[in-house]
Design a protein around this motif. Structure first.
Motif, PDB file in Angstrom:
ATOM      1  N   TRP A  36      29.208  53.989  45.942  1.00 45.45           N
ATOM      2  CA  TRP A  36      29.244  55.125  46.079  1.00 45.45           C
ATOM      3  C   TRP A  36      29.188  55.772  47.431  1.00 45.45           C
ATOM      4  CZ3 TRP A  36      29.076  58.383  41.243  1.00 45.45           C
ATOM      5  CH2 TRP A  36      29.074  57.561  40.345  1.00 45.45           C
ATOM      6  N   TYR A  37      29.995  56.592  47.980  1.00 45.33           N
ATOM      7  CA  TYR A  37      30.150  57.136  49.440  1.00 45.33           C
ATOM      8  C   TYR A  37      29.917  58.433  49.264  1.00 45.33           C
ATOM      9  CZ  TYR A  37      31.681  52.313  49.794  1.00 45.33           C
ATOM     10  OH  TYR A  37      31.716  50.791  49.901  1.00 45.33           O
ATOM     11  N   GLN A  38      28.910  58.818  50.312  1.00 43.52           N
ATOM     12  CA  GLN A  38      28.831  60.474  50.527  1.00 43.52           C
ATOM     13  C   GLN A  38      29.468  60.769  51.836  1.00 43.52           C
ATOM     14  OE1 GLN A  38      24.601  61.723  49.564  1.00 43.52           O
ATOM     15  NE2 GLN A  38      25.375  62.148  47.342  1.00 43.52           N
ATOM     16  N   ALA A  39      30.175  61.640  51.802  1.00 42.07           N
ATOM     17  CA  ALA A  39      30.694  62.438  52.943  1.00 42.07           C
ATOM     18  C   ALA A  39      29.829  63.447  53.248  1.00 42.07           C
ATOM     19  CB  ALA A  39      32.200  62.867  52.618  1.00 42.07           C
ATOM     20  N   VAL A  40      29.301  63.709  54.475  1.00 41.41           N
ATOM     21  CA  VAL A  40      28.244  64.866  54.891  1.00 41.41           C
ATOM     22  C   VAL A  40      29.183  65.342  55.861  1.00 41.41           C
ATOM     23  CG1 VAL A  40      26.195  65.231  55.675  1.00 41.41           C
ATOM     24  CG2 VAL A  40      26.308  63.340  54.138  1.00 41.41           C
ATOM     25  N   GLN A  41      29.409  66.649  55.769  1.00 41.63           N
ATOM     26  CA  GLN A  41      29.896  67.532  56.759  1.00 41.63           C
ATOM     27  C   GLN A  41      29.257  67.779  57.774  1.00 41.63           C
ATOM     28  OE1 GLN A  41      32.812  70.433  55.157  1.00 41.63           O
ATOM     29  NE2 GLN A  41      32.166  71.992  56.788  1.00 41.63           N
ATOM     30  N   ILE A  42      29.625  67.623  59.157  1.00 42.29           N
ATOM     31  CA  ILE A  42      28.810  67.877  60.243  1.00 42.29           C
ATOM     32  C   ILE A  42      29.086  69.305  60.693  1.00 42.29           C
ATOM     33  CG2 ILE A  42      28.623  65.394  61.117  1.00 42.29           C
ATOM     34  CD1 ILE A  42      30.581  66.275  63.061  1.00 42.29           C
ATOM     35  N   VAL A  74      20.316  67.887  53.473  1.00 49.42           N
ATOM     36  CA  VAL A  74      19.904  66.162  53.613  1.00 49.42           C
ATOM     37  C   VAL A  74      19.323  65.950  54.779  1.00 49.42           C
ATOM     38  CG1 VAL A  74      21.248  63.969  53.830  1.00 49.42           C
ATOM     39  CG2 VAL A  74      22.554  65.822  52.830  1.00 49.42           C
ATOM     40  N   PRO A  75      18.097  65.096  54.472  1.00 50.25           N
ATOM     41  CA  PRO A  75      17.183  64.734  55.676  1.00 50.25           C
ATOM     42  C   PRO A  75      18.002  64.208  56.680  1.00 50.25           C
ATOM     43  CG  PRO A  75      16.185  64.196  53.760  1.00 50.25           C
ATOM     44  CD  PRO A  75      17.490  64.559  53.332  1.00 50.25           C
ATOM     45  N   GLY A  76      17.747  64.524  57.900  1.00 44.78           N
ATOM     46  CA  GLY A  76      18.370  64.000  59.222  1.00 44.78           C
ATOM     47  C   GLY A  76      19.746  64.605  59.338  1.00 44.78           C
ATOM     48  N   PHE A  77      20.311  65.311  58.569  1.00 45.23           N
ATOM     49  CA  PHE A  77      21.451  65.798  58.509  1.00 45.23           C
ATOM     50  C   PHE A  77      21.475  67.755  58.893  1.00 45.23           C
ATOM     51  CE2 PHE A  77      22.189  61.672  57.040  1.00 45.23           C
ATOM     52  CZ  PHE A  77      23.446  61.214  57.608  1.00 45.23           C
ATOM     53  N   GLY A  78      20.557  68.026  58.032  1.00 47.02           N
ATOM     54  CA  GLY A  78      20.610  69.483  57.878  1.00 47.02           C
ATOM     55  C   GLY A  78      21.267  70.102  56.711  1.00 47.02           C
ATOM     56  N   GLN A 124      39.383  62.701  59.952  1.00 49.73           N
ATOM     57  CA  GLN A 124      38.339  63.375  59.195  1.00 49.73           C
ATOM     58  C   GLN A 124      37.023  62.788  59.445  1.00 49.73           C
ATOM     59  OE1 GLN A 124      37.774  65.882  57.414  1.00 49.73           O
ATOM     60  NE2 GLN A 124      39.788  66.937  57.482  1.00 49.73           N
ATOM     61  N   VAL A 125      36.754  61.718  59.473  1.00 54.83           N
ATOM     62  CA  VAL A 125      35.609  60.780  59.579  1.00 54.83           C
ATOM     63  C   VAL A 125      35.273  60.623  60.896  1.00 54.83           C
ATOM     64  CG1 VAL A 125      34.267  58.441  59.269  1.00 54.83           C
ATOM     65  CG2 VAL A 125      36.284  59.252  57.558  1.00 54.83           C
ATOM     66  N   VAL A 126      33.930  61.038  61.188  1.00 56.82           N
ATOM     67  CA  VAL A 126      33.562  61.100  62.587  1.00 56.82           C
ATOM     68  C   VAL A 126      32.765  59.886  62.991  1.00 56.82           C
ATOM     69  CG1 VAL A 126      31.906  62.226  64.305  1.00 56.82           C
ATOM     70  CG2 VAL A 126      33.315  63.704  62.807  1.00 56.82           C
ATOM     71  N   ASN A 127      31.916  59.321  61.911  1.00 57.06           N
ATOM     72  CA  ASN A 127      31.272  58.013  62.003  1.00 57.06           C
ATOM     73  C   ASN A 127      30.643  57.575  60.670  1.00 57.06           C
ATOM     74  OD1 ASN A 127      28.772  59.761  62.663  1.00 57.06           O
ATOM     75  ND2 ASN A 127      27.704  57.706  62.696  1.00 57.06           N
ATOM     76  N   ILE A 128      30.404  56.350  60.468  1.00 57.29           N
ATOM     77  CA  ILE A 128      29.624  55.900  59.287  1.00 57.29           C
ATOM     78  C   ILE A 128      28.332  55.866  59.614  1.00 57.29           C
ATOM     79  CG2 ILE A 128      29.257  53.722  57.908  1.00 57.29           C
ATOM     80  CD1 ILE A 128      32.313  53.441  58.333  1.00 57.29           C
ATOM     81  N   HIS A 129      27.380  56.463  58.972  1.00 60.85           N
ATOM     82  CA  HIS A 129      25.818  56.466  59.362  1.00 60.85           C
ATOM     83  C   HIS A 129      25.258  55.067  58.688  1.00 60.85           C
ATOM     84  CE1 HIS A 129      21.808  57.286  57.983  1.00 60.85           C
ATOM     85  NE2 HIS A 129      21.788  58.054  59.355  1.00 60.85           N
ATOM     86  N   GLY A 130      25.462  54.904  57.754  1.00 55.40           N
ATOM     87  CA  GLY A 130      24.914  53.503  57.254  1.00 55.40           C
ATOM     88  C   GLY A 130      24.744  53.476  55.537  1.00 55.40           C
ATOM     89  N   PRO A 131      24.027  52.578  54.966  1.00 54.15           N
ATOM     90  CA  PRO A 131      23.858  52.238  53.690  1.00 54.15           C
ATOM     91  C   PRO A 131      22.958  53.480  53.009  1.00 54.15           C
ATOM     92  CG  PRO A 131      22.557  50.548  54.754  1.00 54.15           C
ATOM     93  CD  PRO A 131      23.320  51.361  55.800  1.00 54.15           C
ATOM     94  N   ILE A 132      23.269  53.551  51.610  1.00 58.18           N
ATOM     95  CA  ILE A 132      22.388  54.168  50.823  1.00 58.18           C
ATOM     96  C   ILE A 132      21.597  53.242  49.767  1.00 58.18           C
ATOM     97  CG2 ILE A 132      22.131  56.218  49.056  1.00 58.18           C
ATOM     98  CD1 ILE A 132      24.764  57.378  50.306  1.00 58.18           C
ATOM     99  N   ILE A 133      20.368  53.231  49.463  1.00 57.72           N
ATOM    100  CA  ILE A 133      19.644  52.333  48.747  1.00 57.72           C
ATOM    101  C   ILE A 133      18.999  52.915  47.586  1.00 57.72           C
ATOM    102  CG2 ILE A 133      17.923  50.546  48.590  1.00 57.72           C
ATOM    103  CD1 ILE A 133      18.684  49.800  51.419  1.00 57.72           C
ATOM    104  N   SER A 134      19.375  52.505  46.509  1.00 60.42           N
ATOM    105  CA  SER A 134      18.323  53.126  45.251  1.00 60.42           C
ATOM    106  C   SER A 134      17.130  52.316  45.188  1.00 60.42           C
ATOM    107  CB  SER A 134      19.126  53.006  43.875  1.00 60.42           C
ATOM    108  OG  SER A 134      18.455  53.517  43.006  1.00 60.42           O
ATOM    109  N   THR A 153      26.712  56.452  53.751  1.00 56.09           N
ATOM    110  CA  THR A 153      26.843  57.868  54.099  1.00 56.09           C
ATOM    111  C   THR A 153      27.992  58.008  55.194  1.00 56.09           C
ATOM    112  OG1 THR A 153      24.723  58.239  53.529  1.00 56.09           O
ATOM    113  CG2 THR A 153      25.858  59.919  54.849  1.00 56.09           C
ATOM    114  N   LEU A 154      28.781  58.749  55.345  1.00 61.12           N
ATOM    115  CA  LEU A 154      29.752  59.102  56.149  1.00 61.12           C
ATOM    116  C   LEU A 154      29.592  60.563  56.808  1.00 61.12           C
ATOM    117  CD1 LEU A 154      31.509  57.485  53.542  1.00 61.12           C
ATOM    118  CD2 LEU A 154      33.208  57.090  55.427  1.00 61.12           C
ATOM    119  N   ARG A 155      29.634  60.597  58.041  1.00 51.01           N
ATOM    120  CA  ARG A 155      29.827  61.835  58.713  1.00 51.01           C
ATOM    121  C   ARG A 155      31.145  62.373  58.846  1.00 51.01           C
ATOM    122  NH1 ARG A 155      25.394  60.139  61.862  1.00 51.01           N
ATOM    123  NH2 ARG A 155      23.540  61.494  61.684  1.00 51.01           N
TER     124      ARG A 155
END
Length: 313
Positions: A307-313, A289-293, A11-21, A267-269
């Motif tokens: 907190w992990y966000q799975a973004v569908q590619i 989502v900016p950079g993802f569409g 399911q996971v294509v790649n891990i994009h990187g951190p999310i910062i508040s 964020t994970l793709r």
């Protein structure tokens, strides 16, 4: 304990990187630009959109995505409005657990990287850890950035980093590890396997006074760590057990949630966000989502406070 001999879940294509508040988007932009990233998009969200994505109440959101040029790795910055008075991590309590803490970067020349980043107006801790592991000798320094976000620069044998970083010819690499100390590593390992199908790809340990000083504690540390992901050459998640005496750490699990400020998650793709949402017991949301569409997103809180966000590619 998860079965680490099974084949990885596709399911996971790649891990994009951190999310910062962030309480100051411009300041964080300057930090990550100094770390070699470039902005690829931004958006403003209504309070209703923000609630759907993050479960907050009454906060609008500004969001910026940056990436390491030429690669699908980077960072997402969030600015909740109104902002929070709560900062997840404090420099005076570096051993607090159950919240994310550190974004690791490989620096081929640690001193050159430090000088370049400090020229942009940021300062590293004076303590520099030098320690040995089974893989060799390493040097590590920490920058406590805005909102208690810790960026670590690590250097070691270049041959080792051929298998532990994609970008090796710049001042720093892409984000390597997004990590934090936990009290119960088993629960976090189980979460990553059950929800994302991610396995342990590397283990290590160290017991060194200079690393204890870098962490910022007087208590003895006997660190064990599990890196979870798809491959060590791309971003992965670090699950850290400091091995401290029971009761000597403070858990941040109750405050490590949006809109609190700091290193919030990652964020994970993924191929199917609905599958991830079903595993996590959440509801996916259709959004831009900016950079993802235009994508489907599943937001999944974890036992390690992330907190992990799975973004569908």
């Amino acid at each position: 304990m998860p079965d680490m001999t099974a084949q990885p879940d596709p399911q996971v294509v790649n891990i994009h990187g951190p999310i910062i508040s962030s309480s100051d988007l411009d300041r964080h932009l300057a930090l990550f630009q100094a770390l070699g990233m470039e902005e690829v998009g931004r958006i403003s969200r209504s309070a209703d959109e923000t609630t759907a994505l993050w479960g907050t109440t009454g906060q609008a959101l500004r969001e910026i995505t940056l990436e390491t040029p030429g690669f699908p790795f980077g960072v997402r910055l969030l600015r909740f409005d109104p902002g929070s008075d709560v900062q997840i991590r404090q420099p005076s309590r570096g051993s607090d657990c159950d919240a994310l803490k550190v974004i690791d970067f490989y620096a081929p020349d640690l001193d050159v990287a430090r000088d370049r980043i400090e020229a942009a107006g940021f300062r590293f801790k004076s303590e520099v850890a030098e320690y040995d592991t089974a893989e060799g000798r390493f040097r590590e320094m920490h920058l406590w950035g805005p909102d208690g976000v810790v960026c670590a620069l690590i250097s070691g044998d270049p041959a080792f980093y051929e298998s532990f970083a994609t970008v090796r010819d710049r001042i720093v690499s892409e984000p390597q590890s997004i990590s934090g100390p936990v009290q119960d590593h088993g629960a976090t390992l189980q979460f990553f396997e059950t929800v994302f199908g991610l396995k342990v790809i590397h283990r290590y340990g160290l017991d060194d006074d200079s690393f204890r000083d870098l962490v910022g504690t007087d208590n003895a540390i006997k660190l064990r760590a599990w890196n979870v992901g798809i491959t060590t050459t791309e971003p992965y998640f670090g699950i850290i057990d400091y091995g401290m005496v029971a009761g000597s750490q403070t858990s941040l699990i109750d405050i490590a949630a949006p809109p609190a400020r700091g290193l919030l998650g990652a964020t994970l793709r993924v191929r199917d966000a609905k599958v991830i949402a079903d595993r996590a017991g959440t509801q996916p949301v259709s959004t831009y989502v900016p950079g993802f569409g235009d994508v489907l997103v599943a937001t999944c809180p974890a036992p390690n406070g992330g907190w992990y966000q799975a973004v569908q590619i």
